[in-house]
Design a protein around this motif. Sequence first.
Motif, short mmCIF file in Angstrom:
data_model
loop_
_atom_site.label_atom_id
_atom_site.label_comp_id
_atom_site.label_asym_id
_atom_site.label_seq_id
_atom_site.Cartn_x
_atom_site.Cartn_y
_atom_site.Cartn_z
N THR A 135 -6.71 5.26 -11.19
CA THR A 135 -7.42 4.99 -9.93
C THR A 135 -8.12 3.64 -10.00
O THR A 135 -8.01 2.83 -9.07
CB THR A 135 -8.43 6.10 -9.62
N VAL A 186 0.81 -1.21 0.00
CA VAL A 186 0.00 0.00 0.00
C VAL A 186 0.85 1.27 0.00
O VAL A 186 0.54 2.21 -0.74
CB VAL A 186 -0.99 -0.01 1.19
N THR A 195 0.60 3.96 -2.95
CA THR A 195 0.08 5.28 -2.62
C THR A 195 1.07 6.36 -3.03
O THR A 195 0.69 7.40 -3.59
CB THR A 195 -0.21 5.38 -1.11
N TYR A 242 -5.11 -3.87 -6.40
CA TYR A 242 -5.15 -4.09 -4.96
C TYR A 242 -6.12 -5.22 -4.61
O TYR A 242 -5.80 -6.07 -3.78
CB TYR A 242 -5.57 -2.82 -4.21
N LEU A 258 0.30 9.31 -5.68
CA LEU A 258 0.40 10.71 -5.30
C LEU A 258 1.40 11.46 -6.16
O LEU A 258 1.16 12.62 -6.53
CB LEU A 258 0.77 10.84 -3.82
N THR A 292 -7.11 0.14 -7.98
CA THR A 292 -8.13 -0.56 -7.20
C THR A 292 -8.22 -2.03 -7.61
O THR A 292 -8.24 -2.93 -6.75
CB THR A 292 -9.51 0.11 -7.36
#
Length: 113
Positions: free
Chosen positions: A82, A35, A39, A89, A43, A86
């Motif tokens: 995005t 994660v 992330t 993940y 970002l 998802t």
Amino acid sequence: MSETRRAGDPELTTYRDVQLSPDFSELRRRFRRFVFPMTGLFLAWYFLYVLLADYATDFMSTRVFGNINVALLLGFGQFVSTFAITMIYVRWADKQIDPAAERMRRQIEGEDK
């Protein structure tokens, strides 16, 4: 997991036992190793878009075809990335996190003897 409980210490509940267990530490380590980098990458990609929109307006307003410009394509890329993150993940968690979490749940609830 009861071997992590210290005798006579009322502060150590089942929750605390789980938190101190090696299984939970491994699960948390696996989660963080996926994660946090993901992330960070997202970002960085997001801030790159914002910085380009603010400081590279000529580049971002370059028309690609018709009324479609680079900014619009990169903005659409934000949505695509995005959804891709998802999906990645969810697949990763199904294989790496969920089975271990399920084993821990059974162990905590006393179903795994």
